[in-house]
Design a protein around this motif. Structure first.
Motif, PDB file in Angstrom:
ATOM      1  N   LEU A 123       0.661  -1.229   0.049  1.00  0.00           N
ATOM      2  CA  LEU A 123       0.085  -0.027   0.058  1.00  0.00           C
ATOM      3  C   LEU A 123       0.880   1.335  -0.074  1.00  0.00           C
ATOM      4  CD1 LEU A 123      -3.082  -0.690   2.332  1.00  0.00           C
ATOM      5  CD2 LEU A 123      -3.036  -0.467  -0.158  1.00  0.00           C
ATOM      6  N   SER A 124       2.041   1.367   0.769  1.00  0.00           N
ATOM      7  CA  SER A 124       2.752   2.558   0.923  1.00  0.00           C
ATOM      8  C   SER A 124       3.468   2.517  -0.512  1.00  0.00           C
ATOM      9  CB  SER A 124       3.808   2.117   1.891  1.00  0.00           C
ATOM     10  OG  SER A 124       4.756   3.385   1.978  1.00  0.00           O
ATOM     11  N   LEU A 125       3.798   1.785  -1.367  1.00  0.00           N
ATOM     12  CA  LEU A 125       4.422   1.723  -2.415  1.00  0.00           C
ATOM     13  C   LEU A 125       3.314   2.289  -3.651  1.00  0.00           C
ATOM     14  CD1 LEU A 125       7.252   1.302  -4.001  1.00  0.00           C
ATOM     15  CD2 LEU A 125       6.370  -0.885  -4.462  1.00  0.00           C
ATOM     16  N   LYS A 126       2.154   1.653  -3.615  1.00  0.00           N
ATOM     17  CA  LYS A 126       1.160   1.709  -4.804  1.00  0.00           C
ATOM     18  C   LYS A 126       0.172   2.829  -4.450  1.00  0.00           C
ATOM     19  CE  LYS A 126       3.018  -1.430  -7.357  1.00  0.00           C
ATOM     20  NZ  LYS A 126       3.591  -1.020  -8.683  1.00  0.00           N
ATOM     21  N   CYS A 127      -0.256   3.294  -3.292  1.00  0.00           N
ATOM     22  CA  CYS A 127      -1.297   3.909  -2.986  1.00  0.00           C
ATOM     23  C   CYS A 127      -0.968   5.481  -2.867  1.00  0.00           C
ATOM     24  CB  CYS A 127      -2.128   3.675  -1.681  1.00  0.00           C
ATOM     25  SG  CYS A 127      -3.145   2.188  -1.899  1.00  0.00           S
ATOM     26  N   GLY A 128       0.210   5.845  -2.861  1.00  0.00           N
ATOM     27  CA  GLY A 128       0.591   7.336  -3.064  1.00  0.00           C
ATOM     28  C   GLY A 128       0.071   8.060  -1.842  1.00  0.00           C
ATOM     29  N   ASP A 129      -0.805   9.105  -2.173  1.00  0.00           N
ATOM     30  CA  ASP A 129      -1.151  10.070  -1.196  1.00  0.00           C
ATOM     31  C   ASP A 129      -2.313   9.715  -0.350  1.00  0.00           C
ATOM     32  OD1 ASP A 129       0.369  11.818  -2.836  1.00  0.00           O
ATOM     33  OD2 ASP A 129      -1.574  12.228  -4.013  1.00  0.00           O
ATOM     34  N   ALA A 130      -3.185   8.599  -0.559  1.00  0.00           N
ATOM     35  CA  ALA A 130      -3.868   8.150   0.158  1.00  0.00           C
ATOM     36  C   ALA A 130      -3.333   7.600   1.457  1.00  0.00           C
ATOM     37  CB  ALA A 130      -4.753   6.911  -0.357  1.00  0.00           C
ATOM     38  N   VAL A 131      -1.916   7.223   1.247  1.00  0.00           N
ATOM     39  CA  VAL A 131      -1.363   6.283   2.443  1.00  0.00           C
ATOM     40  C   VAL A 131      -1.410   7.334   3.510  1.00  0.00           C
ATOM     41  CG1 VAL A 131       1.013   5.591   2.972  1.00  0.00           C
ATOM     42  CG2 VAL A 131      -0.207   4.963   1.125  1.00  0.00           C
ATOM     43  N   VAL A 132      -1.230   8.781   3.448  1.00  0.00           N
ATOM     44  CA  VAL A 132      -0.905   9.778   4.413  1.00  0.00           C
ATOM     45  C   VAL A 132      -2.310   9.768   5.489  1.00  0.00           C
ATOM     46  CG1 VAL A 132      -0.631  12.217   5.133  1.00  0.00           C
ATOM     47  CG2 VAL A 132       0.353  11.341   3.061  1.00  0.00           C
ATOM     48  N   GLY A 133      -3.268   9.675   4.846  1.00  0.00           N
ATOM     49  CA  GLY A 133      -4.649   9.499   5.683  1.00  0.00           C
ATOM     50  C   GLY A 133      -4.815   8.103   6.492  1.00  0.00           C
ATOM     51  N   ILE A 134      -4.109   7.131   5.674  1.00  0.00           N
ATOM     52  CA  ILE A 134      -4.396   5.795   6.304  1.00  0.00           C
ATOM     53  C   ILE A 134      -3.588   5.852   7.518  1.00  0.00           C
ATOM     54  CG2 ILE A 134      -3.768   3.607   5.935  1.00  0.00           C
ATOM     55  CD1 ILE A 134      -4.702   3.758   3.114  1.00  0.00           C
ATOM     56  N   ARG A 135      -2.363   6.289   7.394  1.00  0.00           N
ATOM     57  CA  ARG A 135      -1.147   6.258   8.381  1.00  0.00           C
ATOM     58  C   ARG A 135      -1.847   7.080   9.687  1.00  0.00           C
ATOM     59  NH1 ARG A 135       4.098   7.727   4.811  1.00  0.00           N
ATOM     60  NH2 ARG A 135       4.501   5.908   3.898  1.00  0.00           N
ATOM     61  N   HIS A 136      -2.190   8.134   9.212  1.00  0.00           N
ATOM     62  CA  HIS A 136      -2.830   8.971  10.524  1.00  0.00           C
ATOM     63  C   HIS A 136      -3.916   8.355  11.246  1.00  0.00           C
ATOM     64  CE1 HIS A 136      -3.441  12.594  12.739  1.00  0.00           C
ATOM     65  NE2 HIS A 136      -4.626  12.781  12.336  1.00  0.00           N
ATOM     66  N   PHE A 137      -4.888   7.546  10.522  1.00  0.00           N
ATOM     67  CA  PHE A 137      -6.018   6.753  11.125  1.00  0.00           C
ATOM     68  C   PHE A 137      -5.312   5.784  11.924  1.00  0.00           C
ATOM     69  CE2 PHE A 137      -8.941   3.270  11.317  1.00  0.00           C
ATOM     70  CZ  PHE A 137     -10.035   3.974  11.694  1.00  0.00           C
ATOM     71  N   LYS A 138      -4.325   4.980  11.368  1.00  0.00           N
ATOM     72  CA  LYS A 138      -3.750   3.633  11.924  1.00  0.00           C
ATOM     73  C   LYS A 138      -3.051   4.259  13.207  1.00  0.00           C
ATOM     74  CE  LYS A 138      -3.435   0.060  10.579  1.00  0.00           C
ATOM     75  NZ  LYS A 138      -4.021  -1.117  11.029  1.00  0.00           N
ATOM     76  N   GLU A 139      -2.367   5.451  13.382  1.00  0.00           N
ATOM     77  CA  GLU A 139      -1.651   5.778  14.334  1.00  0.00           C
ATOM     78  C   GLU A 139      -2.626   6.263  15.423  1.00  0.00           C
ATOM     79  OE1 GLU A 139       1.808   9.170  15.592  1.00  0.00           O
ATOM     80  OE2 GLU A 139       0.974   9.423  13.417  1.00  0.00           O
ATOM     81  N   GLN A 140      -3.759   6.692  15.318  1.00  0.00           N
ATOM     82  CA  GLN A 140      -4.696   7.272  16.321  1.00  0.00           C
ATOM     83  C   GLN A 140      -5.313   5.746  17.185  1.00  0.00           C
ATOM     84  OE1 GLN A 140      -7.398   9.611  14.050  1.00  0.00           O
ATOM     85  NE2 GLN A 140      -6.501  11.471  15.236  1.00  0.00           N
ATOM     86  N   ILE A 141      -5.554   4.869  16.144  1.00  0.00           N
ATOM     87  CA  ILE A 141      -6.132   3.776  16.649  1.00  0.00           C
ATOM     88  C   ILE A 141      -5.111   2.858  17.529  1.00  0.00           C
ATOM     89  CG2 ILE A 141      -6.930   1.293  15.861  1.00  0.00           C
ATOM     90  CD1 ILE A 141      -9.013   3.431  15.683  1.00  0.00           C
ATOM     91  N   ALA A 142      -3.956   2.782  16.901  1.00  0.00           N
ATOM     92  CA  ALA A 142      -2.648   2.266  17.361  1.00  0.00           C
ATOM     93  C   ALA A 142      -2.569   2.752  18.894  1.00  0.00           C
ATOM     94  CB  ALA A 142      -1.358   1.864  16.590  1.00  0.00           C
ATOM     95  N   SER A 143      -2.585   4.177  18.919  1.00  0.00           N
ATOM     96  CA  SER A 143      -2.067   4.803  19.965  1.00  0.00           C
ATOM     97  C   SER A 143      -3.004   4.310  21.348  1.00  0.00           C
ATOM     98  CB  SER A 143      -2.021   6.333  19.887  1.00  0.00           C
ATOM     99  OG  SER A 143      -1.036   6.592  18.829  1.00  0.00           O
ATOM    100  N   LEU A 144      -4.319   4.443  20.902  1.00  0.00           N
ATOM    101  CA  LEU A 144      -5.490   4.346  21.928  1.00  0.00           C
ATOM    102  C   LEU A 144      -5.353   2.744  22.419  1.00  0.00           C
ATOM    103  CD1 LEU A 144      -7.723   4.983  23.804  1.00  0.00           C
ATOM    104  CD2 LEU A 144      -9.234   4.500  21.797  1.00  0.00           C
ATOM    105  N   PHE A 145      -5.440   1.806  21.426  1.00  0.00           N
ATOM    106  CA  PHE A 145      -5.378   0.496  21.555  1.00  0.00           C
ATOM    107  C   PHE A 145      -4.156  -0.122  22.272  1.00  0.00           C
ATOM    108  CE2 PHE A 145      -5.400  -4.042  20.447  1.00  0.00           C
ATOM    109  CZ  PHE A 145      -6.663  -4.387  20.886  1.00  0.00           C
TER     110      PHE A 145
END
Length: 593
Positions: free
Chosen positions: A258-280
């Motif tokens: 995904l990081s290699l192929k999704c380009g700009d969408a990865v920024v939003g994905i990373r941010h969402f994942k970081e929030q979920i990961a931080s809480l969980f």
């Protein structure tokens, strides 16, 4: 839900979030705070968090989900370009450092704490992981040179993958043989798991890429993050069902794809994942820390602290130096990696998971859990206390002048400026328009094509070493808005805004605490672009004593390999400069544009 369960989970969430906020505020790894909270409020302290009584076996699937989130997020953040730059050092770090660390840990566990060989081998396998969550916190708190960041990131992620897979095999041996010997089938299982994990991860990554591309059309940025979160957990489960322990590899491969192929969408994905990961993860780490009661093995703690000290102060530095022998990694960089090697949540998660699956070996699992906590605490404290002063002492910290520069606005002037800057520091463009992104990319510049006013973009840029920003669009209002947004995520004094036109009102006049005026009060971007397009102006390098009436300094070079400083009003030019130069005859004729 029982009162004990509600109390345990609620208090763990509150303490985990509190620890995370404190760690971000002071820019130090949160792992030590999690451990202290678990100890103080667990059975060894106030006994308010009763993990085993309140949750019991339910924590095992929580651990697996946490591992999936951590490794998928890590895969999203890995740079393929970084691997290409340091592939030899990365390979040596993984295939030499990890076996040495695991083997030494097994020997120490067997001979110093009396663990049977099978359990000592399991401990050696799980303790090799450094952990992307802990390393990520360190890299946020100190600006290291690019090579060190690449090596520490890749080791932390792939060390986790290797550690989880090998420790799963060791755990399976304990479950099946109850003290038996390693057979050829174990190695066949490892190869099969590698193949299946890679295949499932690649197929899942392709599917997620198409899902994310479709969701982008709905113009709801949160959907991509939600879909990727669900997809990561599903891939972890599916791959693990096909071949036990192959799930970690599957989610890493999917994240990297995904990081290699999704380009700009990865920024939003990373941010969402970081929030979920931080809480969980913060909640889970407090729960796991409270699961361990060090008072039950107080007689063994001197020995366990000795094991932790030997692994951190002797084995880790020696393993890194042996792995990097013959590479171009400097001695200073080797020492930094050797000293800073904190263990993270995946190690304690793996140990806790094993404890739930092996109720018939309570003493051995208590020793392994306590020993793991001792190593995490020792290595975490060392990393927390030493990561910044050691970086300065060994001179591996990147000075302000050498940090990367993010240029906002792609035009003839900014692209030429980027070309000259890129000889001395990393440079990337931030653009919203697709045609401008494509043009900058075609000219060989790294480009981020995303919403300029999105906070996620600037957080991601800072993580990748772009700690300075210069807004050079041909719109004053946009330059000011971008500067305001970036200044809330970058250190003070590292954001600059260009002036697009003469005699135009600005929102930030005189407020250099938010963003400095770039270059000079007499430099105007639209005028510079027009002159350069007509061939009446250009950018060049000049010595300060060669400056003429038509020259405006844009940046000062600090010498080869020492970076650049962006010029601003009030700074006297000196040394070698990147200048905007106009033809004298043309400059004399032109008044206001």
């Amino acid at each position: 839900m029982s009162h004990d369960a509600l109390q345990t989970i609620s208090l763990s969430i509150a303490l985990g979030v509190f620890s995370y906020i404190i760690s971000r505020a002071y820019k130090i790894p949160a792992i030590v705070f999690y451990l202290v909270c678990g100890f103080v409020f667990g059975p060894a302290g106030f006994n308010l968090i009763r993990t085993e009584e309140a949750i019991g076996g339910g924590i095992a699937p929580m651990v697996e989900i946490a591992v999936a989130i951590i490794l998928f997020e890590g895969g999203l953040s890995l740079s393929i370009q970084g691997f290409r730059m340091e592939k030899k050092a990365i390979r040596r770090l993984l295939f030499i450092t990890i076996p040495i660390t695991g083997g030494a840990a097994a020997l120490l566990s067997h001979y110093l704490t009396g663990m049977p060989w099978l359990f000592a081998g399991f401990f050696g396998a799980l303790i090799v992981v450094t952990g992307p969550t802990v390393i990520g916190s360190i890299l946020k708190s100190v600006a290291l040179n690019q090579r060190l960041e690449i090596l520490l990131n890749w080791e932390s992620l792939w060390g986790d993958v290797i550690g989880v897979m090998v420790s799963a095999l060791a755990l399976e041996l304990i479950l099946v043989s109850k003290g038996g010997v390693i057979t050829a089938g174990v190695f066949a299982h490892l190869l099969l798991g590698t193949f299946v994990g890679s295949l499932v991860g690649l197929a899942g990554g392709v599917l997620l890429k198409h899902i994310v591309a479709w969701l982008e059309k709905l113009k709801d940025p949160a959907l991509s993050g939600i879909a990727s979160f669900g997809g990561a957990v599903a891939l972890f489960y599916i791959s693990g069902r096909i071949v036990e322990s192959s799930g970690p590899l599957a989610v890493v491969v999917a994240g990297m794809y995904l990081s290699l192929k999704c380009g700009d969408a990865v920024v939003g994905i990373r941010h969402f994942k970081e929030q979920i990961a931080s809480l969980f993860i913060s909640t889970l780490f407090v729960l796991l820390s409270a699961f361990v009661n060090p008072m039950e093995l107080i007689h063994l703690w001197p020995t366990m602290l000795a094991v932790a000290f030997i692994l951190g102060a002797v084995v880790r530095p020696l393993a890194v130096h042996l792995a990097m022998a013959g590479s171009d990694v400097t001695l200073r960089e080797r020492w930094y990696m050797g000293v800073i090697g904190p263990r993270g949540i995946v190690a304690v998660a793996t140990a806790s998971y094993a404890a739930f699956l092996l109720p018939g070996f309570p003493y051995e699992m208590k020793v392994i859990l306590n020993q793991t906590m001792a190593i995490i605490f020792f290595s975490g404290v060392v990393a927390t206390v030493l990561c910044r002063p050691l970086a300065s002492l060994l001179k591996v910290r990147v000075p302000h002048a050498q940090t990367g520069i993010l240029l906002v606005g792609s035009n003839p002037m900014s692209r030429e400026f980027a070309r000259l800057l890129s000889r001395h520091v990393p440079v990337a463009f931030l653009e919203t328009r697709r045609d401008a992104c494509s043009l900058a990319t075609d000219q060989g510049f790294q480009t981020v094509c995303a919403d300029m006013l999105s906070a996620d973009v600037y957080e991601e840029a800072s993580r990748e070493g772009y700690d300075r920003l210069v807004a050079l669009t041909r719109n004053n209002a946009l330059n000011e808005l971008v500067a305001l947004r970036a200044a809330s995520h970058m250190a003070p004094g590292r954001v600059y805004r260009g002036v697009a036109r003469r005699a135009e009102e600005t929102l930030l006049t005189g407020n250099d605490n938010v963003a400095h005026v770039a270059f000079s009060d007499e430099f105007f971007i639209t005028e510079a672009v027009r002159r350069m397009e007509k061939g009446h102006a250009w950018l060049t390098e000049k010595e300060a004593d060669e400056l003429g009436d038509g020259d405006i300094p844009l940046a000062r070079l600090n010498g080869e390999g020492k970076g650049v400083l962006i010029m601003r009003p009030g700074i006297d030019p000196s040394g070698t400069l990147i200048c905007y130069s106009r033809k004298e005859k043309t400059a004399a004729k032109v008044g206001a544009p």
